[in-house]
Design a protein around this motif. Structure first.
Motif, short mmCIF file in Angstrom:
data_model
loop_
_atom_site.label_atom_id
_atom_site.label_comp_id
_atom_site.label_asym_id
_atom_site.label_seq_id
_atom_site.Cartn_x
_atom_site.Cartn_y
_atom_site.Cartn_z
N PHE A 110 0.80 -1.22 0.00
CA PHE A 110 0.00 0.00 0.00
C PHE A 110 0.83 1.27 0.00
N SER A 111 2.02 1.26 0.60
CA SER A 111 2.77 2.50 0.75
C SER A 111 3.91 2.65 -0.24
N ASP A 112 4.54 1.54 -0.59
CA ASP A 112 5.75 1.63 -1.42
C ASP A 112 5.79 0.56 -2.50
N GLY A 113 4.64 0.01 -2.85
CA GLY A 113 4.60 -1.04 -3.85
C GLY A 113 5.23 -0.62 -5.17
N GLY A 114 6.14 -1.43 -5.66
CA GLY A 114 6.79 -1.16 -6.93
C GLY A 114 8.08 -0.38 -6.84
N ARG A 115 8.36 0.22 -5.71
CA ARG A 115 9.56 1.06 -5.59
C ARG A 115 10.83 0.23 -5.46
N TYR A 116 10.71 -0.98 -4.91
CA TYR A 116 11.90 -1.77 -4.62
C TYR A 116 11.82 -3.18 -5.20
N THR A 117 11.18 -3.31 -6.37
CA THR A 117 11.13 -4.61 -7.02
C THR A 117 12.46 -4.95 -7.69
N ASP A 118 13.25 -3.94 -8.02
CA ASP A 118 14.60 -4.19 -8.54
C ASP A 118 15.52 -4.59 -7.39
N VAL A 119 16.27 -5.66 -7.56
CA VAL A 119 17.08 -6.19 -6.46
C VAL A 119 18.09 -5.16 -5.96
N ASP A 120 18.78 -4.49 -6.86
CA ASP A 120 19.79 -3.51 -6.44
C ASP A 120 19.15 -2.35 -5.68
N ALA A 121 17.98 -1.90 -6.15
CA ALA A 121 17.29 -0.81 -5.47
C ALA A 121 16.84 -1.25 -4.07
N ALA A 122 16.38 -2.50 -3.98
CA ALA A 122 15.93 -3.01 -2.69
C ALA A 122 17.10 -3.13 -1.72
N ILE A 123 18.22 -3.64 -2.19
CA ILE A 123 19.39 -3.77 -1.33
C ILE A 123 19.86 -2.40 -0.86
N GLU A 124 19.88 -1.44 -1.76
CA GLU A 124 20.31 -0.09 -1.38
C GLU A 124 19.37 0.52 -0.34
N HIS A 125 18.07 0.31 -0.52
CA HIS A 125 17.13 0.84 0.47
C HIS A 125 17.29 0.14 1.81
N GLY A 126 17.50 -1.16 1.77
CA GLY A 126 17.75 -1.88 3.02
C GLY A 126 18.99 -1.36 3.73
N MET A 127 20.03 -1.06 2.97
CA MET A 127 21.24 -0.47 3.55
C MET A 127 20.93 0.90 4.14
N ASP A 128 20.12 1.68 3.44
CA ASP A 128 19.74 3.01 3.95
C ASP A 128 19.01 2.89 5.28
N LEU A 129 18.08 1.93 5.37
CA LEU A 129 17.34 1.72 6.62
C LEU A 129 18.29 1.34 7.75
N TYR A 130 19.23 0.47 7.46
CA TYR A 130 20.20 0.03 8.46
C TYR A 130 21.10 1.18 8.90
N ARG A 131 21.59 1.94 7.93
CA ARG A 131 22.45 3.08 8.27
C ARG A 131 21.69 4.15 9.05
N ALA A 132 20.38 4.22 8.83
CA ALA A 132 19.57 5.21 9.54
C ALA A 132 19.29 4.80 10.98
N GLY A 133 19.59 3.54 11.31
CA GLY A 133 19.42 3.11 12.70
C GLY A 133 18.49 1.95 12.93
N ALA A 134 18.02 1.30 11.86
CA ALA A 134 17.16 0.13 12.05
C ALA A 134 17.95 -0.98 12.73
N ASP A 135 17.37 -1.57 13.76
CA ASP A 135 17.99 -2.72 14.40
C ASP A 135 17.81 -3.98 13.57
N ILE A 136 16.74 -3.98 12.78
CA ILE A 136 16.46 -5.11 11.90
C ILE A 136 15.65 -4.59 10.72
N VAL A 137 15.91 -5.14 9.55
CA VAL A 137 15.18 -4.78 8.33
C VAL A 137 14.24 -5.92 8.00
N ASP A 138 12.96 -5.60 7.85
CA ASP A 138 11.92 -6.60 7.63
C ASP A 138 11.62 -6.70 6.14
N ILE A 139 11.93 -7.85 5.54
CA ILE A 139 11.81 -8.06 4.10
C ILE A 139 10.52 -8.82 3.80
#
Length: 269
Positions: A11-40
């Motif tokens: 509902f919020s971000d559908g389609g934004r991270y279907t590309d593997v590289d984009a998804a990995i980069e966003h996951g890294m961004d979440l982690y660098r921002a302070g996420a203790d865990i990234v939920d895939i």
């Protein structure tokens, strides 16, 4: 917990991270921002969403999990399927986030038991296409607690260590806005069951309805961030173990302010 949906229809971000590289980069961004865990997550669970098969779900999540695992990012797999959870754990995830609480796939208990990993049991009454009609309660707080404890009993009967279990009230899943607010107001009741509690209100529809404009039009998804921050701080103040959010950086900042005040857990009403 930072949210990373690798789906075309969330509902919020559908389609934004279907590309593997984009998804990995966003996951890294979440982690660098302070996420203790990234939920895939590889299957949308928004109201009315159609299901995908297990093979599609695995093909979406495993490459992303593998890439993030190589970078040392802690991850959970958001799935109701034991086969997907097994593949995700093998690829580097370390937590199972099961929105069905084990109801959708009885084999999930065995996966969690054998892995010895944390297993998040969310309150759930049915799949996305059916859950709206299941939002019927006499006392939503009491019934959610009772039904979650039944899921705990089932998990432990399957050999899962109680210390692995985390509970989630499942806001928006077979819940009306009124049910969500009641559960938020009495989150202490769920916390007092003795298990860690995950709270996930991020950007959900009931916040948009609360903030509706003069014409009654709900606040759009991209303008619900401030309300989400408020729910997250209040949940942690009520004793929640964690909050599942889209905007990790802002949540980390807001919680830092709350902690700096030295505020105790919120008093019970």
């Amino acid at each position: 917990m930072g949210i990373l949906n690798v789906t075309p229809d969330s509902f919020s971000d559908g389609g934004r991270y279907t590309d593997v590289d984009a998804a990995i980069e966003h996951g890294m961004d979440l982690y660098r921002a302070g996420a203790d865990i990234v939920d895939i997550g590889g299957e949308s669970t928004r109201p009315g969403a159609a299901r995908v098969d297990a093979a599609t779900e695995v093909s979406r999540v495993v490459p992303v999990i593998s890439g993030l695992a190589a970078a040392g990012v802690p991850m959970s797999i958001d799935t109701t399927r034991a086969a997907v959870a097994s593949a995700a754990l093998a690829a580097g995830a370390s937590v199972i986030n099961d929105v069905s609480g084990g109801l959708a796939d009885p084999a999930m208990a065995g996966v969690a038991r054998d892995a010895g990993c944390p297993w998040i049991l969310m309150h759930w009454r049915g799949h996305s296409r059916d859950m709206a009609q299941l939002a019927v309660y006499r006392d939503v707080v009491a019934e959610v607690c009772t039904e979650l404890l039944a899921r705990v009993e089932n998990a432990t009967a399957g050999g899962v260590d109680p210390g692995q279990i985390i509970l989630d009230p499942g806001l928006g899943f077979a819940k009306t806005a009124e049910h969500n607010w009641a559960l938020s107001r009495r989150l202490d009741v769920l916390v007092d069951l003795g298990f860690p509690v995950l709270f996930g209100a991020s950007l959900k529809t009931y916040l948009g309805r609360l903030l509706a404009g003069p014409d009654g039009t709900p606040r759009p998804v991209d303008r619900r961030a401030d309300a989400t921050l408020a729910t997250s701080v209040l949940a942690v103040a009520a004793g929640a173990w964690g909050v599942r959010v889209h905007d990790v950086a802002a949540t980390v900042d807001a919680l830092a302010v709350w902690r700096a005040t030295g505020s105790p857990r919120l008093a019970k009403p």
